[in-house]
Design an enzyme around this catalytic site. Structure first.
Site, mmCIF file in Angstrom:
data_model
loop_
_atom_site.group_PDB
_atom_site.id
_atom_site.type_symbol
_atom_site.label_atom_id
_atom_site.label_comp_id
_atom_site.label_asym_id
_atom_site.label_seq_id
_atom_site.Cartn_x
_atom_site.Cartn_y
_atom_site.Cartn_z
ATOM 1 N N LYS A 104 46.060 -6.217 60.638
ATOM 2 C CA LYS A 104 45.484 -5.524 59.484
ATOM 3 C C LYS A 104 46.608 -4.946 58.632
ATOM 4 C CE LYS A 104 41.023 -4.208 61.509
ATOM 5 N NZ LYS A 104 40.145 -4.988 60.616
ATOM 6 N N ARG B 130 32.944 -10.286 67.409
ATOM 7 C CA ARG B 130 31.942 -11.311 67.723
ATOM 8 C C ARG B 130 32.295 -12.045 69.018
ATOM 9 N NH1 ARG B 130 32.820 -13.869 61.903
ATOM 10 N NH2 ARG B 130 32.967 -11.627 61.515
HETATM 11 N N1 BES Z 1 36.259 -3.841 62.997
HETATM 12 C C1 BES Z 1 36.327 -4.684 61.872
HETATM 13 C C2 BES Z 1 35.233 -4.417 60.843
HETATM 14 C C3 BES Z 1 35.247 -3.077 60.167
HETATM 15 C C4 BES Z 1 35.717 -2.951 58.890
HETATM 16 C C5 BES Z 1 34.720 -1.962 60.787
HETATM 17 C C6 BES Z 1 35.698 -1.737 58.250
HETATM 18 C C7 BES Z 1 34.708 -0.751 60.153
HETATM 19 C C8 BES Z 1 35.177 -0.630 58.881
HETATM 20 C C9 BES Z 1 36.209 -6.135 62.303
HETATM 21 O O1 BES Z 1 36.703 -6.443 63.563
HETATM 22 C C10 BES Z 1 37.011 -6.936 61.333
HETATM 23 O O2 BES Z 1 38.194 -6.816 61.327
HETATM 24 N N2 BES Z 1 36.303 -7.729 60.543
HETATM 25 C C11 BES Z 1 36.911 -8.557 59.575
HETATM 26 C C12 BES Z 1 36.478 -9.958 59.900
HETATM 27 C C13 BES Z 1 37.259 -11.027 59.207
HETATM 28 C C14 BES Z 1 38.674 -11.060 59.666
HETATM 29 C C15 BES Z 1 36.591 -12.359 59.484
HETATM 30 C C16 BES Z 1 36.392 -8.139 58.207
HETATM 31 O O3 BES Z 1 35.229 -7.785 58.085
HETATM 32 O O4 BES Z 1 37.173 -8.156 57.262
HETATM 33 MN MN MN Z 2 38.770 -6.899 63.556
#
Ligand code: BES
Ligand code: MN
Ligand code: ZN
Length: 491
Positions: free
Chosen positions: A269, A344
């Site tokens: 991230k 997921r």
């Molecule tokens: N934990 C995150 C989603 C999230 C985002 C939770 C903001 C709380 C606040 C999840 O694991 C994630 O990183 N999702 C990505 C998925 C993508 C890489 C396919 C997303 O939603 O950007």
């Molecule tokens: Mn994630």
């Protein structure tokens, strides 16, 4: 805020009365206000807005009276009292009182509001606003002294409701405290030991699958997502069994994404994306909170099993990578395209495990799964995918009762097709951003066979607030603890 809140006790204290916006005071309320009744509504702060407080001393009650606006009579519901109670509790805390009496009889009667529901919402409002989490403050912070509060009401159904509501708030507050706990403390083992502690206190069963046991059970999502971290992944199982009878009905299975930290893994991230990812365990925290309320307050006649898919998505030379192919317990193969779509993968394990081992009557999973659901629905609704009419209706009723709202999102074969992989069966993240939160649900659908009533709830937008919202200061909301409790009260 308060050190504790309870119902009962003999201590007198301020009297809490109510009135509707743009209406005269009703007779019983005017009587309790005595001579203060005549001009109290002409005071500028008497706006009638839900939670607006006018404070008076009157001979009729030998303490303060807090006359509180209840909003418009037409718009009034039991749920309005959550906001009203939060405002009252904030004032009571500022006044440092230790007891208060509530009398909203006339207004509940006038609106034909169920007293038990009204009491519950009131208890929730007080309990939620009272949450504090000071355990991470140190010697450089002076903590305010906190008082104990006892609440009284002349109405038995209302007071019993307040007791219930305080119990539900306690469950949400457990979820919030776990959410708030930093990732260097709230490790995977910590989450497991918190569940064991809860089980010991409530008579539930708790088992933890870890290491070889994960291998034996073929839980490759957890193994792969968790393998870069020194904090080993685990599947935590909590079981509530009803005291007698009803145990023959198939269990309700609650699944929670419990990522103790989500760095994104090798698909790291960037920018501000990582800060706050200690809250990526909030699906699991909400489920743990619900199990607390299920064991202590709801006591349903059905068995309930909670499965927490718990891991830390970290980075090392042992990390799983984009391009890896993982074979799941049900034989489905997944090409990893993005290690930040990790939730997921661990939920897939829990879904397979639930379907194979628990003979579920229905499954509800809850997860901070996608940033996309925040874009779609903000903090107002969680996204819900559920094609089973009965399950969906019950969840929607529970959402109405708890004010933890859910909004239906679609499944469709086209979304499932978006997830096809050129290498394996499916990818964990499609190359396009289209339908982002739906991709998550579509992925999960490969791990729950047709015929099992299943709901997926994406709480990435609702698990925390960044500005004061109703009974919540900025921080975790414990979303789902009350929703799932109300669900089990109806399931
Ligand atoms: N934990 C995150 C989603 C999230 C985002 C939770 C903001 C709380 C606040 C999840 O694991 C994630 O990183 N999702 C990505 C998925 C993508 C890489 C396919 C997303 O939603 O950007
Ligand atoms: Mn994630
Ligand atoms: Zn995540």
């Amino acid at each position: 805020m308060f050190e504790s809140v309870r119902v009962g006790g003999r201590a007198k204290g301020p009297l809490i009365l109510g009135y509707f916006k743009d209406q005269k005071l009703d007779k019983p309320t005017a009587d309790r206000l005595g001579d203060a009744a005549s001009d109290i509504l002409s005071r500028p702060e008497s706006t009638g807005t839900a939670g607006a407080i006018t404070e008076v001393f009157t001979d009729a009650h030998n303490d303060r009276v807090l006359l509180i606006g209840l909003g418009t009579k037409d718009g009034f519901t039991a749920g309005t009292l959550r906001t009203v109670a939060a405002a009252a509790a904030r004032r009571l805390a500022a006044l440092k009182v230790t007891a208060a009496e509530i009398d909203l009889d006339a207004q509940l009667k006038a609106t034909k509001t169920d007293r038990a529901h009204a009491g519950s919402a009131f208890g929730e409002g007080v309990g939620l606003v009272a949450w504090t989490c000071d355990q991470f403050r140190g010697s450089a912070t002076d903590l305010p002294k906190r008082t104990k509060l006892s609440l009284r009401s002349g109405d038995k159904a209302f007071s019993d409701g307040v007791t219930r509501g305080l119990g539900l708030a306690e469950a949400s507050n457990l979820a919030r405290t776990l959410s708030q706990t930093p990732p260097n403390i709230a490790t995977t083992d910590f989450m497991a030991s918190e569940c064991k502690k809860l089980a010991r206190k409530t008579g539930m069963k708790c088992t933890v699958l870890k290491g070889d046991a994960l291998e034996r059970e073929g839980l490759q999502g957890l193994i792969n997502v968790g393998k870069a971290s020194e904090n080993a992944p685990c599947l935590i199982r909590l079981e509530y069994t009803p005291p007698r009878g009803g145990a023959r009905a198939k269990p309700v299975v609650l699944i929670g994404k419990t990522m103790t930290y989500d760095s994104g893994g090798l698909s790291i991230k960037v920018g501000g994306g990582m800060k706050g990812m200690k809250r990526d365990k909030d699906g699991g925290c909400g489920v743990i909170g619900a199990m607390h309320a299920i064991a202590n307050v709801i006591k349903p006649k059905r068995k309930v099993v909670a499965l927490l898919a718990c891991a830390e998505n970290s980075i090392s030379d042992e990390a799983y990578r984009p391009d890896d192919v993982i074979t799941f317990r049900n034989g489905v193969t997944v090409e990893v395209t993005n290690t930040d779509a990790e939730g997921r993968l661990v939920l897939a394990d829990a879904l397979c495990y639930a379907c194979d081992k628990e003979d579920p009557g229905c499954i509800v999973d809850m997860a901070t799964l996608t940033g996309g659901i925040v874009v779609a629905l903000g903090g107002t609704y969680a996204g819900m995918w559920c094609d089973d009419d009965g399950l969906r209706a019950t969840l929607e009723q529970a959402a109405g009762a708890s004010d933890e709202r859910v909004w239906r999102m679609p499944h469709h074969a086209e979304y499932r097709d978006m997830m096809r992989s050129p290498v394996a069966d499916i990818v964990n993240s499609a190359p396009v951003r289209a339908a982002h939160p739906i991709q998550g649900a579509a992925f999960l659908s490969y791990f729950c066979p047709d015929g099992v009533p299943w709901a997926h709830i994406d709480i990435a937008g609702t698990h925390a607030v960044d500005k004061p919202t109703g009974p919540f200061d900025p921080g975790p909301t414990g979303f789902g603890a009350r929703l799932l409790s109300e669900f089990l009260d109806r399931a």
